[in-house]
Design a protein around this motif. Structure first.
Motif, PDB file in Angstrom:
ATOM      1  N   LYS A  98       0.845  -1.184   0.000  1.00  0.00           N
ATOM      2  CA  LYS A  98       0.000   0.000   0.000  1.00  0.00           C
ATOM      3  C   LYS A  98       0.882   1.237   0.000  1.00  0.00           C
ATOM      4  CE  LYS A  98      -3.970   2.105   2.326  1.00  0.00           C
ATOM      5  NZ  LYS A  98      -4.929   1.989   3.456  1.00  0.00           N
ATOM      6  N   ASN A  99       0.680   2.096  -0.996  1.00  0.00           N
ATOM      7  CA  ASN A  99       1.481   3.328  -1.125  1.00  0.00           C
ATOM      8  C   ASN A  99       2.976   3.030  -1.116  1.00  0.00           C
ATOM      9  OD1 ASN A  99      -0.896   4.892  -1.142  1.00  0.00           O
ATOM     10  ND2 ASN A  99      -0.903   4.971   1.105  1.00  0.00           N
ATOM     11  N   ASN A 100       3.358   2.000  -1.881  1.00  0.00           N
ATOM     12  CA  ASN A 100       4.765   1.597  -1.997  1.00  0.00           C
ATOM     13  C   ASN A 100       5.387   1.182  -0.664  1.00  0.00           C
ATOM     14  OD1 ASN A 100       5.007   1.831  -4.765  1.00  0.00           O
ATOM     15  ND2 ASN A 100       5.650   3.964  -4.684  1.00  0.00           N
ATOM     16  N   MET A 101       4.582   0.691   0.247  1.00  0.00           N
ATOM     17  CA  MET A 101       5.078   0.187   1.527  1.00  0.00           C
ATOM     18  C   MET A 101       4.497  -1.204   1.769  1.00  0.00           C
ATOM     19  SD  MET A 101       7.056   2.580   2.827  1.00  0.00           S
ATOM     20  CE  MET A 101       7.177   2.317   4.603  1.00  0.00           C
ATOM     21  N   ILE A 102       5.339  -2.086   2.290  1.00  0.00           N
ATOM     22  CA  ILE A 102       4.881  -3.424   2.668  1.00  0.00           C
ATOM     23  C   ILE A 102       4.119  -3.335   3.987  1.00  0.00           C
ATOM     24  CG2 ILE A 102       5.606  -5.727   3.407  1.00  0.00           C
ATOM     25  CD1 ILE A 102       6.115  -5.471   0.526  1.00  0.00           C
ATOM     26  N   VAL A 143      16.924   5.944   9.756  1.00  0.00           N
ATOM     27  CA  VAL A 143      15.672   5.185   9.696  1.00  0.00           C
ATOM     28  C   VAL A 143      15.890   3.819  10.331  1.00  0.00           C
ATOM     29  CG1 VAL A 143      14.935   6.361   7.597  1.00  0.00           C
ATOM     30  CG2 VAL A 143      16.137   4.185   7.406  1.00  0.00           C
ATOM     31  N   THR A 144      14.818   3.206  10.784  1.00  0.00           N
ATOM     32  CA  THR A 144      14.907   1.870  11.363  1.00  0.00           C
ATOM     33  C   THR A 144      15.018   0.819  10.258  1.00  0.00           C
ATOM     34  OG1 THR A 144      12.525   1.511  11.377  1.00  0.00           O
ATOM     35  CG2 THR A 144      13.498   2.591  13.322  1.00  0.00           C
ATOM     36  N   ALA A 145      15.475  -0.371  10.633  1.00  0.00           N
ATOM     37  CA  ALA A 145      15.543  -1.472   9.675  1.00  0.00           C
ATOM     38  C   ALA A 145      14.164  -1.830   9.150  1.00  0.00           C
ATOM     39  CB  ALA A 145      16.190  -2.686  10.330  1.00  0.00           C
ATOM     40  N   ALA A 146      13.142  -1.729   9.999  1.00  0.00           N
ATOM     41  CA  ALA A 146      11.773  -2.044   9.580  1.00  0.00           C
ATOM     42  C   ALA A 146      11.289  -1.068   8.518  1.00  0.00           C
ATOM     43  CB  ALA A 146      10.833  -2.021  10.784  1.00  0.00           C
ATOM     44  N   ASP A 147      11.525   0.224   8.708  1.00  0.00           N
ATOM     45  CA  ASP A 147      11.098   1.218   7.724  1.00  0.00           C
ATOM     46  C   ASP A 147      11.833   1.034   6.398  1.00  0.00           C
ATOM     47  OD1 ASP A 147       9.296   2.367   9.435  1.00  0.00           O
ATOM     48  OD2 ASP A 147      10.652   3.939  10.124  1.00  0.00           O
ATOM     49  N   ALA A 148      13.133   0.751   6.466  1.00  0.00           N
ATOM     50  CA  ALA A 148      13.904   0.547   5.243  1.00  0.00           C
ATOM     51  C   ALA A 148      13.435  -0.693   4.493  1.00  0.00           C
ATOM     52  CB  ALA A 148      15.389   0.434   5.577  1.00  0.00           C
ATOM     53  N   SER A 149      13.127  -1.763   5.217  1.00  0.00           N
ATOM     54  CA  SER A 149      12.661  -2.993   4.574  1.00  0.00           C
ATOM     55  C   SER A 149      11.286  -2.814   3.951  1.00  0.00           C
ATOM     56  CB  SER A 149      12.611  -4.142   5.590  1.00  0.00           C
ATOM     57  OG  SER A 149      13.900  -4.518   6.006  1.00  0.00           O
ATOM     58  N   ALA A 150      10.432  -2.021   4.600  1.00  0.00           N
ATOM     59  CA  ALA A 150       9.051  -1.866   4.132  1.00  0.00           C
ATOM     60  C   ALA A 150       8.943  -1.011   2.885  1.00  0.00           C
ATOM     61  CB  ALA A 150       8.187  -1.273   5.244  1.00  0.00           C
ATOM     62  N   ALA A 151       9.898  -0.107   2.654  1.00  0.00           N
ATOM     63  CA  ALA A 151       9.853   0.760   1.470  1.00  0.00           C
ATOM     64  C   ALA A 151       9.975  -0.099   0.227  1.00  0.00           C
ATOM     65  CB  ALA A 151      10.971   1.793   1.527  1.00  0.00           C
TER      66      ALA A 151
END
Length: 421
Positions: A144-148, A336-344
Motif C-alpha cells: 500500500k502506497n509503496n510500503m509493505i 531510519v529503522t531497519a523495519a522502515d527501510a525494509s518496508a519501502a
C-alpha cells in the motif's frame, strides 16, 4: 623528448564507481552461484521427490552464504508453479523468522520478482509470515502506497489442520528460535505438521552452542560466502564457531579483497559524555566513508549497528544532530529503522530516500538487522569485557560476528577502549 611540454597526466581511482560495480556484480542476487545451484538441487530432490508423506531439509551455512536466498528461490518456484497452472487450490507458503524487518524484506524480494501489480498481489496473497512476537501467529502481506504492510491472520492458523494447507514452511534464523524454549515450543508443532519444511541456521550467530534442532531432517551445508569481501570473511573467522570441524569454516566464493576494516577507538574521560563521544566518533566514521567514496550515494547502502534498543534510544538524537552539523552544506542524512527501510517498496530504482531527497541511513539494534545486509556497516559499541562466564563470552562473540557479516564490502568499528574486550 621534452615531456614537460606535453603537459602532465593525472591518474586517479574512482572508488565510488568501484563500490557501485562491486554492488552490481558480486551482490547481484538474481542468479545463484554454481555451489548454490548444486545445494538448491539437493534441496529440491528431497522436497519435491517425496510426493507422499513429509520431507524436510536443514540448510546450515555461515552468514553471507545464501541460506535465505536458496529458500527464496524455492519459495518462488512453489508459488509460480501453482500460479501457472491456475488451480483453485492455490499454493501457500509460510515464512517464519524472529526479526520483523527480515520477513518484510522477504516479502519485498518476492514482490519484485513479478512484473505487474496483479501478479505481485496474487502471489503475496498466498504468502503468510510470522515474526516476533511469534505468539501473534501468521500475518498476510500487502503493498500500500509503496510500503509493505502486514495484517494479522486468525491465531487458529497455528493448529495442525490449517498448517497442513501450507505447501511449504520455511523457518529462517532457526538458531535464534530453537535456542529459546518459548519460541521452540511454538514453532516445533509447525515444523512437525508441515508436509515440506526448510530450516535455515548458522550456529555462529546464536548465543548458544549445541542447539537441539528437530530430528530427521536432511542436512545441506553451504560453505562459500558470496555476500562479503575476503577481508570481512577473514575477520569474521575470529568469531565463528566451527563446531570442531575445519570444513565448516567460511570460505569466500569470489576474489574481491574489499577495503580494509577500519576502527575508531577512543577513551571516555567523563561517563556523562559517553553517548556524546559515540556520536562524535560515529560521525568520524561516516566522514571517512564519504571521503573514501566521494560521490557514492549512501541511500539504504549503509547501516549503523548498535547493541540494543536502550543504546539506540540514547545515541539516535545525538547522532542525528552531529550528522547534520558535519554535513549541513553537502549532504542530508536521515536515520531510519531497519523495519522502515525494509518496508519501502518502490518498483523503480531510486537513488534517494522518500523524504525530500535525504539519504536513508539504517540505524538500529543488532536484533533488528539479523538476516539483513548492507554495502557498508558501522559497528558501534558492540565490544564488551569478556567475563569468566561462558554465556557472556558467547554473547559478545555472537554480536560481533553477526554485525560484521551484515556488510558486503566494508566494515567500520566505533568503540570505546574496553579492558579485556
Amino acid at each position: 623528448g621534452d615531456f614537460e611540454s606535453l603537459g602532465r597526466l593525472t591518474v586517479s581511482v574512482d572508488k565510488s564507481h568501484f563500490a557501485e560495480t562491486y554492488e552490481d556484480s558480486i551482490l547481484n542476487l538474481n542468479e545463484l552461484t554454481p555451489h548454490q545451484r548444486d545445494k538448491l538441487a539437493e534441496c529440491v530432490d528431497v522436497l519435491r521427490g517425496n510426493t507422499s508423506g513429509k520431507a524436510a531439509v536443514h540448510i546450515r551455512a555461515p552468514a553471507g552464504a545464501g541460506k535465505t536466498f536458496l529458500a527464496l528461490h524455492f519459495m518462488q518456484s512453489i508459488l509460480q508453479d501453482r500460479d501457472a497452472k491456475d488451480r483453485s487450490e492455490m499454493a501457500r507458503v509460510l515464512f517464519i523468522a524472529c526479526n520483523p524487518p527480515l520477513v518484510i524484506w522477504v516479502a519485498k524480494w518476492l514482490a519484485k520478482r513479478f512484473s505487474t501489480s496483479t501478479k505481485r498481489n496474487r502471489v503475496l496473497s498466498r504468502l503468510h509470515v510470522i515474526s516476533a512476537p511469534l505468539s501473534a501467529g501468521p500475518h498476510t502481506i500487502a503493498i500500500k502506497n509503496n510500503m509493505i504492510k502486514r495484517n494479522v491472520v486468525n491465531k487458529e492458523s497455528w493448529d495442525g489442520s490449517t498448517l497442513a494447507q501450507y505447501d511449504l514452511v520455511v523457518v529462517d534464523e532457526a538458531h535464534h528460535i530453537f535456542r529459546n524454549e518459548v519460541m521452540r515450543e511454538l514453532v516445533a508443532p509447525v515444523v512437525t505438521a508441515a508436509n515440506r519444511c526448510m530450516l535455515l541456521s548458522d550456529v555462529s550467530q546464536s548465543l548458544l552452542a549445541g542447539i537441539e534442532f528437530p530430528p530427521g531432517m536432511h542436512q545441506v551445508d553451504l560453505t562459500q560466502v558470496v555476500r562479503s569481501s575476503k577481508r570481512i570473511v577473514a575477520a569474521s573467522l575470529q568469531f565463528q564457531l566451527s563446531e570442531g570441524k575445519e570444513e565448516n569454516l567460511s570460505r569466500c566464493a569470489h576474489e574481491s579483497e574489499g577495503p580494509p576494516l577500519k576502527s575508531f577507538l577512543f577513551d571516555i574521560k567523563d561517563k556523562q559524555e559517553r553517548f556524546e563521544s559515540y556520536a562524535m566518533h560515529t560521525v568520524r566514521a561516516m566522514r571517512h566513508v564519504t571521503d573514501e567514496f566521494d560521490g557514492l550515494n549512501l541511500h539504504d547502502r549503509l547501516a549503523i549497528i548498535v547493541p540494543d534498543a536502550q543504546f539506540a534510544e540514547q545515541l539516535r538524537p545525538l547522532l542525528a544532530r552531529h550528522l547534520h552539523a558535519e554535513f549541513v552544506d553537502t549532504r542530508q542524512f536521515m536515520l531510519v529503522t531497519a523495519a522502515d527501510a525494509s518496508a519501502a517498496c518502490s518498483f523503480k530504482k531510486m537513488s534517494q530516500g522518500q523524504s525530500g531527497g535525504a539519504e536513508w541511513i539504517v540505524f538500529d539494534e543488532m536484533e533488528q538487522l539479523d538476516g539483513l545486509e548492507r554495502l557498508i556497516c558501522v559497528c558501534v559499541g558492540l565490544d564488551a569485557a569478556v567475563g569468566l562466564e561462558e554465556s557472556g563470552t558467547l554473547e559478545v562473540r555472537s554480536m560481533l560476528y553477526r554485525a560484521m557479516t551484515r556488510a558486503h564490502m566494508m566494515v567500520l568499528v566505533v568503540n570505546e577502549f574496553i579492558a579485556g574486550g
